[in-house]
Design an enzyme around this catalytic site. Structure first.
Site, PDB file in Angstrom:
ATOM      1  N   ASP A  53      46.167  43.250  49.681  1.00 36.19           N
ATOM      2  CA  ASP A  53      47.468  43.673  50.200  1.00 36.19           C
ATOM      3  C   ASP A  53      48.433  44.268  49.181  1.00 36.19           C
ATOM      4  OD1 ASP A  53      48.149  41.476  48.683  1.00 36.19           O
ATOM      5  OD2 ASP A  53      48.284  40.121  50.384  1.00 36.19           O
ATOM      6  N   GLU A  80      38.864  41.006  52.065  1.00 38.55           N
ATOM      7  CA  GLU A  80      39.954  40.078  52.418  1.00 38.55           C
ATOM      8  C   GLU A  80      40.837  40.697  53.506  1.00 38.55           C
ATOM      9  OE1 GLU A  80      43.434  38.368  50.023  1.00 38.55           O
ATOM     10  OE2 GLU A  80      41.827  37.003  49.514  1.00 38.55           O
ATOM     11  N   GLU A 121      53.593  43.087  50.883  1.00 32.61           N
ATOM     12  CA  GLU A 121      52.176  42.816  51.142  1.00 32.61           C
ATOM     13  C   GLU A 121      51.791  42.871  52.620  1.00 32.61           C
ATOM     14  OE1 GLU A 121      54.050  41.095  49.055  1.00 32.61           O
ATOM     15  OE2 GLU A 121      53.011  40.869  47.136  1.00 32.61           O
ATOM     16  N   HIS A 146      56.135  32.483  41.292  1.00 33.11           N
ATOM     17  CA  HIS A 146      56.470  33.825  40.821  1.00 33.11           C
ATOM     18  C   HIS A 146      56.829  34.804  41.930  1.00 33.11           C
ATOM     19  CE1 HIS A 146      52.409  34.548  42.221  1.00 33.11           C
ATOM     20  NE2 HIS A 146      52.672  35.835  42.204  1.00 33.11           N
ATOM     21  N   ARG A 180      58.143  37.325  44.577  1.00 33.30           N
ATOM     22  CA  ARG A 180      59.394  38.067  44.678  1.00 33.30           C
ATOM     23  C   ARG A 180      60.365  37.426  45.670  1.00 33.30           C
ATOM     24  NH1 ARG A 180      60.347  43.842  43.572  1.00 33.30           N
ATOM     25  NH2 ARG A 180      58.349  43.846  42.521  1.00 33.30           N
ATOM     26  N   HIS A 188      54.996  32.778  34.525  1.00 33.70           N
ATOM     27  CA  HIS A 188      54.707  34.198  34.710  1.00 33.70           C
ATOM     28  C   HIS A 188      55.433  35.017  33.645  1.00 33.70           C
ATOM     29  CE1 HIS A 188      54.299  37.907  37.133  1.00 33.70           C
ATOM     30  NE2 HIS A 188      53.288  37.253  37.689  1.00 33.70           N
TER      31      HIS A 188
HETATM   32  N1  UDP Z   1      45.972  32.767  37.658  1.00 37.80           N
HETATM   33  C1  UDP Z   1      45.519  32.870  36.342  1.00 37.80           C
HETATM   34  N2  UDP Z   1      46.343  32.450  35.330  1.00 37.80           N
HETATM   35  C2  UDP Z   1      47.598  31.946  35.554  1.00 37.80           C
HETATM   36  C3  UDP Z   1      48.055  31.855  36.904  1.00 37.80           C
HETATM   37  C4  UDP Z   1      47.212  32.279  37.915  1.00 37.80           C
HETATM   38  O1  UDP Z   1      44.401  33.329  36.106  1.00 37.80           O
HETATM   39  O2  UDP Z   1      48.306  31.588  34.576  1.00 37.80           O
HETATM   40  C5  UDP Z   1      45.068  33.209  38.746  1.00 37.80           C
HETATM   41  C6  UDP Z   1      44.816  32.204  39.854  1.00 37.80           C
HETATM   42  O3  UDP Z   1      43.705  31.395  39.580  1.00 37.80           O
HETATM   43  C7  UDP Z   1      44.578  33.073  41.068  1.00 37.80           C
HETATM   44  C8  UDP Z   1      45.398  34.282  40.785  1.00 37.80           C
HETATM   45  O4  UDP Z   1      45.692  34.297  39.402  1.00 37.80           O
HETATM   46  O5  UDP Z   1      43.226  33.478  41.189  1.00 37.80           O
HETATM   47  C9  UDP Z   1      46.639  34.183  41.621  1.00 37.80           C
HETATM   48  O6  UDP Z   1      47.486  35.137  41.259  1.00 37.80           O
HETATM   49  P1  UDP Z   1      48.962  35.240  41.794  1.00 37.80           P
HETATM   50  O7  UDP Z   1      49.487  33.897  42.110  1.00 37.80           O
HETATM   51  O8  UDP Z   1      49.656  36.068  40.753  1.00 37.80           O
HETATM   52  O9  UDP Z   1      48.834  36.170  43.072  1.00 37.80           O
HETATM   53  P2  UDP Z   1      48.539  35.927  44.602  1.00 37.80           P
HETATM   54  O10 UDP Z   1      47.260  35.176  44.729  1.00 37.80           O
HETATM   55  O11 UDP Z   1      49.723  35.221  45.161  1.00 37.80           O
HETATM   56  O12 UDP Z   1      48.399  37.316  45.137  1.00 37.80           O
END
Ligand code: UDP
Length: 372
Positions: free
Chosen positions: A96, A118, A132, A207, A209, A240
């Site tokens: 997304d 996905e 998203e 993190h 937004r 972050h």
């Molecule tokens: N993640 C990582 N290191 C960190 C924090 C998160 O590798 O310090 C990984 C986590 O395991 C997951 C992904 O990043 O697979 C999630 O990313 P994020 O929360 O940024 O995005 P979302 O999943 O909400 O799109």
């Protein structure tokens, strides 16, 4: 030969597409190229390194202070140039992001089949998560193949009159987890020495937004209260890189003895950290899928989730962004052993780590039928 371009831009997309790239590369019926947009260059590089992937194209779209529209325009132009030079049978996009919606639009305009990995996640609120939810819907409309992690995702697509070429695959994040989880020691000095056994450890990530500003302050103040009132609770928070988040996190949580603010971790140590802590408090999407697969209860600090399967399974709970609710729910899970057991034993609804194989087979079958 099925000429395939896999496009992604952010770290979470990279994590979920990397095992698919590697799976497709094992199959001689596919010729696979990878295009990264350069949106999260630094964080994505480490993912590519872990999965030993070298990109074929980098659109290098990153610039400080640019808008999402700037990113979209650059991504579209960059991809259009690639499609003018090289012909692909299918473009695979994920989830997304702006990369997802931009790539699917440019592929569509160049009459290239789009495969959406996905597919079918929906919050049913076009403004949240923003942008998203809009990106997912646009991509759904333009895609010819839809790889849906769960049955619920298929239902969401059907409601939008998308009914053909939908495949239930599970989530590729479980494939990624299988690749990185091991029992080796952490390299990071703090994590190496940290006493997981005798502390009750909450892993915090925050993190999104839509949580910037007041919601984030509520979340941090709520967590601070929980730490003060539970002697054994420690919080580990890989903050972050975004400065808006770091300033608030340091202001509210910085002075607390049992709150450990650390730098963001590479995927492998991060996944292994999920595997070692007791509870996750997060506004992330991907972590809501990873933690259940590792038997870790997740409390989601958002008002809704596009991942209701894990909530139904009982391993994820959406606790909102109100400080008192956060304190109540986190304390409950910290203090009530029965509740903890119940949540950690619930079954992960995202499959057993065969998503990449299923996606690969679906694409192969599609082209076999089409070309027969
Ligand atoms: N993640 C990582 N290191 C960190 C924090 C998160 O590798 O310090 C990984 C986590 O395991 C997951 C992904 O990043 O697979 C999630 O990313 P994020 O929360 O940024 O995005 P979302 O999943 O909400 O799109």
């Amino acid at each position: 030969m099925i000429k395939t371009l896999v496009v992604f831009g952010t770290r979470p997309e990279g994590i979920k597409m990397a095992p698919l790239v590697n799976k497709l590369k094992t199959n001689k019926n596919f010729e696979v190229k990878v295009c990264i947009t350069g949106q999260h260059k630094e964080m994505l590089d480490s993912v590519l390194e872990i999965f030993k992937i070298k990109e074929d194209y980098n659109l290098d779209v990153f610039e400080h202070g640019q808008s999402v529209v700037d990113i979209q325009i650059k991504t579209m132009k960059g991809l259009d140039n690639i499609f003018k030079k090289e012909k692909f049978d299918i473009v695979l996009v994920h989830g997304d992001t702006i990369a997802t919606s931009s790539a699917s639009q440019v592929a569509f305009l160049n009459k290239i089949l789009v495969g959406h990995v996905e597919a079918g996640l929906r919050s049913h609120n076009i403004n949240s998560p923003f942008p998203e939810e809009g990106n997912r819907k646009v991509t759904g409309v333009l895609s010819g193949l839809h790889f849906a992690p769960t049955k619920g995702n298929v239902k969401n697509l059907n409601k939008e009159n998308i009914v053909e070429n939908i495949f239930i695959t599970g989530n590729t994040v479980i494939d990624a987890l299988k690749y990185v989880i091991d029992d080796s020691d952490f390299e990071d000095k703090f994590l190496k020495e940290y006493d997981f056994r005798n502390n009750k450890t909450i892993l915090l990530t925050c993190h999104r937004r839509e949580n910037w500003g007041k919601p984030m302050e509520n979340i941090f103040n709520g967590i601070k209260d929980v730490v003060k009132n539970n002697r054994k609770v420690h919080v580990i928070y890989p903050i972050h890189l975004n400065p808006n988040i770091r300033v608030v996190a340091k202001k509210i949580l910085g002075g607390e003895d049992r709150v450990h603010l650390i730098e963001p971790l590479d995927y492998k140590p991060f996944a292994n950290l999920i595997n070692r802590v007791d509870i996750i408090v997060t506004d992330s999407g991907g972590i809501q899928e990873e933690a259940p697969a590792l038997g870790k209860p997740v409390l989601v600090v958002r008002e809704e989730t596009e991942r209701p399967e894990a909530v139904e399974a009982g391993t994820v709970k959406v606790i909102g962004i109100n400080k008192d609710d956060i304190i109540k729910e986190v304390n409950y899970l910290v203090r009530d052993e029965e509740e903890y057991k119940k949540m950690s034993k619930a079954v992960n609804p995202y499959g057993e780590g065969k998503a990449c194989e299923k996606i690969m087979e679906s694409i192969e079958n599609y082209f076999k039928i089409k070309n027969s």
